[in-house]
Scaffold this motif. Structure first.
Motif, PDB file in Angstrom:
ATOM      1  N   SER B  13      48.907 -10.298   5.412  1.00 27.15           N
ATOM      2  CA  SER B  13      48.906 -11.281   6.501  1.00 27.15           C
ATOM      3  C   SER B  13      47.513 -11.867   6.662  1.00 27.15           C
ATOM      4  CB  SER B  13      49.327 -10.614   7.807  1.00 27.15           C
ATOM      5  OG  SER B  13      48.700 -11.265   8.909  1.00 27.15           O
ATOM      6  N   PHE B  14      47.444 -13.202   6.731  1.00 29.51           N
ATOM      7  CA  PHE B  14      46.123 -13.823   6.852  1.00 29.51           C
ATOM      8  C   PHE B  14      45.517 -13.591   8.231  1.00 29.51           C
ATOM      9  CE2 PHE B  14      46.533 -17.582   9.529  1.00 29.51           C
ATOM     10  CZ  PHE B  14      47.916 -17.633   9.679  1.00 29.51           C
ATOM     11  N   ARG B  18      41.652 -11.184   9.010  1.00 27.66           N
ATOM     12  CA  ARG B  18      40.510 -11.522   9.877  1.00 27.66           C
ATOM     13  C   ARG B  18      39.936 -10.267  10.528  1.00 27.66           C
ATOM     14  NH1 ARG B  18      42.860 -16.794  13.242  1.00 27.66           N
ATOM     15  NH2 ARG B  18      42.930 -18.170  11.429  1.00 27.66           N
ATOM     16  N   SER B 150      40.509 -17.185   5.981  1.00 27.88           N
ATOM     17  CA  SER B 150      41.855 -16.598   6.041  1.00 27.88           C
ATOM     18  C   SER B 150      42.906 -17.694   5.873  1.00 27.88           C
ATOM     19  CB  SER B 150      42.061 -15.829   7.348  1.00 27.88           C
ATOM     20  OG  SER B 150      42.117 -16.708   8.453  1.00 27.88           O
ATOM     21  N   TYR B 153      42.194 -19.770   2.013  1.00 29.73           N
ATOM     22  CA  TYR B 153      42.528 -18.962   0.842  1.00 29.73           C
ATOM     23  C   TYR B 153      44.014 -18.619   0.815  1.00 29.73           C
ATOM     24  CZ  TYR B 153      42.697 -15.176  -2.506  1.00 29.73           C
ATOM     25  OH  TYR B 153      43.037 -14.387  -3.567  1.00 29.73           O
ATOM     26  N   TRP B 154      44.549 -18.227   1.954  1.00 28.93           N
ATOM     27  CA  TRP B 154      45.971 -17.854   2.020  1.00 28.93           C
ATOM     28  C   TRP B 154      46.874 -19.055   1.706  1.00 28.93           C
ATOM     29  CZ3 TRP B 154      43.340 -13.814   2.446  1.00 28.93           C
ATOM     30  CH2 TRP B 154      43.926 -12.563   2.566  1.00 28.93           C
ATOM     31  N   VAL B 192      41.228  -8.726   0.276  1.00 29.16           N
ATOM     32  CA  VAL B 192      42.121  -9.724  -0.312  1.00 29.16           C
ATOM     33  C   VAL B 192      43.111  -9.009  -1.237  1.00 29.16           C
ATOM     34  CG1 VAL B 192      42.167 -11.631  -1.972  1.00 29.16           C
ATOM     35  CG2 VAL B 192      40.471 -11.619  -0.141  1.00 29.16           C
ATOM     36  N   HIS B 198      50.228 -10.496  -4.512  1.00 32.50           N
ATOM     37  CA  HIS B 198      50.293 -11.404  -3.364  1.00 32.50           C
ATOM     38  C   HIS B 198      51.321 -12.516  -3.634  1.00 32.50           C
ATOM     39  CE1 HIS B 198      47.663 -13.751  -0.186  1.00 32.50           C
ATOM     40  NE2 HIS B 198      48.917 -13.671   0.171  1.00 32.50           N
TER      41      HIS B 198
END
Lengths: 214, 214
Positions: B13-14, B18, B150, B153-154, B192, B198
């Motif tokens: 989860s982005f 964090r 977050s 990149y996600w 990551v 992912h």
């Protein structure tokens, strides 16, 4: 250096009023500049190029936008009469509820039909949070009082235009007493527009919007 | 008292990431608890009854929800390696952009068709903000780096699933170099998920959603 503080806003905006209450609680002198959103000033476009919205607070030539961000900035810059709680956990809780109030408001825009129902549900949750307290901030008003008041009171006036009572006392005894306590505070009184003028202003804006959508 | 820190999250989860980056930057030991959002634990329902969402950070039994609120809480509670800038004005600017990123993301949910276009416009504005800087936080990574990374990149990984390149280097040279610099940092690396795992995870979630909507 002489401090220079300006607030760009529009008449009877519930987001402006947050900033005005905070500035007055802290005794900060500022210049208020009325903006016409249908004909934005060069100043507003310069200071908030991303959102082109009010309020914008300008301190010594440097702009800050977004009402919750401005409140934090003011509280960190002028330490007298702190508005956020002292302890990190209490601060987190205040920020959580402020985000809750503003998110609901932003979502409400998209689904106007459910507007009264959702706002009522939100106020029920806040009624529960407030139980047993004088203010969200404890014994004096603070950050969350300012944020919730701006939404609850403004919404109450808005809904009155449609002949509906938004916060009936038998359903919201805690919130109603709290609004009463806030309206007794001189700083709050000086920031709330006179009721009749405020109602007339909202009616005129609704007429404008209806005319524009025809 | 022995400090007890728990993070309730979901895989890849982005929003979790964090919190994980902030905790690791500050060297705080914590227990990670994986949540299944299709079958929420009693713990999650107890700790975030309003939104029933992750991440939730629990410090000595007291829960904090909302990723930006958690980041502020962590920064105020553990002073080592500050993540928010020191000066109130720089803090306001960081908070403004963090809100900008998250608001756009929330609006995107409603209009999925415009998803790539809007995300690209947002990244163009941030590309401009980042010009001439190593990191949003200055010479080291901070609050805004964590928040923007977050999302950027996600989103880049998500879009890759659809065979589209979200941040082509010729269009986003500053942001691409910045993402590269971040991925070189050990703490970021450790937060990551491996790219192939992912991607497979996202594909499976998309399949689940398609099956559910049939």
């Amino acid at each position: 250096m002489v401090e220079e503080a300006k607030l760009l806003g529009t008449y009877a905006s519930f987001l402006n009023v947050r900033i005005e209450i905070a500035l007055k609680l802290k005794g900060i002198q500022y210049e208020y500049i009325e903006e016409d959103l249908s004909n934005m000033s060069a100043l507003l476009l310069k200071y908030n190029p991303v959102h082109k919205k009010v309020p914008v607070f300008v301190h010594n030539g440097k702009p800050v936008a977004e009402s919750l961000v401005i409140l934090e900035y003011i509280d960190e810059t002028w330490k007298d009469h702190p508005i956020l709680p002292k302890h990190p956990y209490d601060r987190a809780i205040a920020r959580f509820w402020a985000k809750f109030v503003d998110e609901k408001r932003e979502r409400r825009r998209a689904t106007e039909l459910k507007i009264i129902e959702e706002a009522g549900e939100q106020m029920k949750i806040l009624e529960n949070e407030l139980k047993g307290k004088e203010f969200f901030g404890g014994e004096t008003i603070g950050y969350l009082d300012i944020v919730v008041f701006s939404v609850a009171y403004w919404f109450q006036v808005l809904i009155q235009v449609f002949g509906v009572e938004f916060l009936p006392e038998e359903k919201f005894p805690v919130v109603c007493k709290w609004i009463g306590r806030l309206l007794d505070i001189d700083v709050i009184k000086s920031c709330v527009p006179p009721r009749e003028k405020h109602l007339a202003y909202i009616k005129a804006r609704i007429e404008d919007a209806r005319a524009a959508s025809k």
